[in-house]
Design a protein around this motif. Structure first.
Motif, PDB file in Angstrom:
ATOM      1  N   PHE A 118       0.849  -1.333  -0.186  1.00  0.00           N
ATOM      2  CA  PHE A 118       0.106  -0.088   0.160  1.00  0.00           C
ATOM      3  C   PHE A 118       0.839   1.288   0.146  1.00  0.00           C
ATOM      4  O   PHE A 118       0.710   2.295  -0.619  1.00  0.00           O
ATOM      5  CB  PHE A 118      -0.915  -0.130   1.167  1.00  0.00           C
ATOM      6  N   ALA A 119       1.887   1.340   0.634  1.00  0.00           N
ATOM      7  CA  ALA A 119       2.724   2.298   0.863  1.00  0.00           C
ATOM      8  C   ALA A 119       3.234   2.613  -0.344  1.00  0.00           C
ATOM      9  O   ALA A 119       3.751   3.584  -0.971  1.00  0.00           O
ATOM     10  CB  ALA A 119       3.897   2.241   2.087  1.00  0.00           C
ATOM     11  N   GLU A 120       4.157   1.597  -1.130  1.00  0.00           N
ATOM     12  CA  GLU A 120       4.486   1.803  -2.209  1.00  0.00           C
ATOM     13  C   GLU A 120       3.584   2.172  -3.504  1.00  0.00           C
ATOM     14  O   GLU A 120       4.107   2.930  -4.322  1.00  0.00           O
ATOM     15  CB  GLU A 120       5.184   0.247  -2.823  1.00  0.00           C
ATOM     16  N   ARG A 121       2.376   1.736  -3.455  1.00  0.00           N
ATOM     17  CA  ARG A 121       1.398   2.169  -4.394  1.00  0.00           C
ATOM     18  C   ARG A 121       1.048   3.828  -4.220  1.00  0.00           C
ATOM     19  O   ARG A 121       1.118   4.524  -5.310  1.00  0.00           O
ATOM     20  CB  ARG A 121       0.156   1.457  -4.091  1.00  0.00           C
ATOM     21  N   LEU A 122       0.825   4.321  -3.043  1.00  0.00           N
ATOM     22  CA  LEU A 122       0.867   5.677  -2.517  1.00  0.00           C
ATOM     23  C   LEU A 122       2.057   6.346  -3.431  1.00  0.00           C
ATOM     24  O   LEU A 122       1.901   7.461  -4.011  1.00  0.00           O
ATOM     25  CB  LEU A 122       0.797   5.994  -1.237  1.00  0.00           C
ATOM     26  N   LEU A 123       3.302   5.979  -2.947  1.00  0.00           N
ATOM     27  CA  LEU A 123       4.167   6.718  -3.409  1.00  0.00           C
ATOM     28  C   LEU A 123       4.491   6.664  -4.802  1.00  0.00           C
ATOM     29  O   LEU A 123       5.179   7.723  -5.378  1.00  0.00           O
ATOM     30  CB  LEU A 123       5.672   6.023  -2.583  1.00  0.00           C
ATOM     31  N   GLN A 124       4.374   5.622  -5.443  1.00  0.00           N
ATOM     32  CA  GLN A 124       4.295   5.274  -7.072  1.00  0.00           C
ATOM     33  C   GLN A 124       3.513   6.672  -7.398  1.00  0.00           C
ATOM     34  O   GLN A 124       4.001   7.364  -8.456  1.00  0.00           O
ATOM     35  CB  GLN A 124       3.876   4.227  -7.582  1.00  0.00           C
ATOM     36  N   GLU A 125       2.297   6.837  -7.093  1.00  0.00           N
ATOM     37  CA  GLU A 125       1.468   7.770  -7.520  1.00  0.00           C
ATOM     38  C   GLU A 125       1.838   9.314  -7.178  1.00  0.00           C
ATOM     39  O   GLU A 125       1.712  10.237  -8.028  1.00  0.00           O
ATOM     40  CB  GLU A 125      -0.095   7.828  -7.088  1.00  0.00           C
ATOM     41  N   ILE A 126       2.629   9.470  -6.004  1.00  0.00           N
ATOM     42  CA  ILE A 126       3.145  10.697  -5.576  1.00  0.00           C
ATOM     43  C   ILE A 126       4.335  10.983  -6.774  1.00  0.00           C
ATOM     44  O   ILE A 126       4.333  12.322  -7.169  1.00  0.00           O
ATOM     45  CB  ILE A 126       3.664  10.692  -4.036  1.00  0.00           C
ATOM     46  N   VAL A 127       5.148  10.095  -6.976  1.00  0.00           N
ATOM     47  CA  VAL A 127       6.108  10.399  -7.899  1.00  0.00           C
ATOM     48  C   VAL A 127       5.918  10.699  -9.363  1.00  0.00           C
ATOM     49  O   VAL A 127       6.084  11.647  -9.782  1.00  0.00           O
ATOM     50  CB  VAL A 127       7.011   9.049  -7.949  1.00  0.00           C
ATOM     51  N   ALA A 128       4.793   9.830  -9.722  1.00  0.00           N
ATOM     52  CA  ALA A 128       4.297  10.122 -10.874  1.00  0.00           C
ATOM     53  C   ALA A 128       3.526  11.383 -11.114  1.00  0.00           C
ATOM     54  O   ALA A 128       3.062  11.899 -12.113  1.00  0.00           O
ATOM     55  CB  ALA A 128       3.150   8.890 -11.517  1.00  0.00           C
ATOM     56  N   GLY A 129       3.131  12.038 -10.113  1.00  0.00           N
ATOM     57  CA  GLY A 129       2.201  13.412 -10.070  1.00  0.00           C
ATOM     58  C   GLY A 129       0.962  13.162 -10.342  1.00  0.00           C
ATOM     59  O   GLY A 129       0.174  13.989 -10.913  1.00  0.00           O
ATOM     60  N   ARG A 130       0.338  11.779 -10.065  1.00  0.00           N
ATOM     61  CA  ARG A 130      -1.020  11.494 -10.443  1.00  0.00           C
ATOM     62  C   ARG A 130      -2.009  12.031  -9.366  1.00  0.00           C
ATOM     63  O   ARG A 130      -1.521  11.925  -8.069  1.00  0.00           O
ATOM     64  CB  ARG A 130      -1.191  10.249 -10.797  1.00  0.00           C
TER      65      ARG A 130
END
Length: 130
Positions: A118-130
């Motif tokens: 879950f933490a990784e999924r959140l961070l991937q979206e933060i990094v992607a700017g989505r």
């Protein structure tokens, strides 16, 4: 013959080195998300204050009710915490350079159980700017 082998070896090393440099450049700011023992972290283009709206948007999209925020080090470190069901979610953005921040996300079920996916999924979206 030995000279030919030596030249082939040098060419192979150069090719490997170029591949490593390209991989490192691709994983630069705004690049790779690393899973840690408790969550995920990444180097993200931007400063904590400029990342705030992006972080809040991702947390809200995933049902994280933000219950606490904090700023320290003169704004170089910002944090957000909240709940998503049974998970305690925490996001910290810490300035690393004039143009990047290290963002760390954790999602804890209890004292010993962390939801790293879950933490990784959140961070991937933060990094992607989505």
């Amino acid at each position: 013959m030995a000279r030919l082998v030596r030249q082939a070896f040098v060419v192979a090393l150069a090719a490997i080195g170029a591949g490593c440099v390209a991989a490192a450049a691709a994983a630069g700011a705004g690049g790779a998300v690393y899973v840690t023992s408790r969550g995920a972290e990444a180097l993200v283009e931007g400063q904590p204050a400029t990342l705030e709206s992006r972080i809040r948007t991702v947390l809200e999209r995933h049902g994280v009710a933000i219950t606490e925020t904090g700023t320290s080090d003169g704004g170089d470190t910002m944090s957000w915490g909240g709940k998503a069901g049974e998970l305690d979610v925490s996001v910290t953005a810490r300035r690393e350079s004039p143009s990047t921040a290290k963002v760390t996300v954790t999602a804890r079920r209890n004292v010993a159980d962390w939801d790293k996916e879950f933490a990784e999924r959140l961070l991937q979206e933060i990094v992607a700017g989505r």
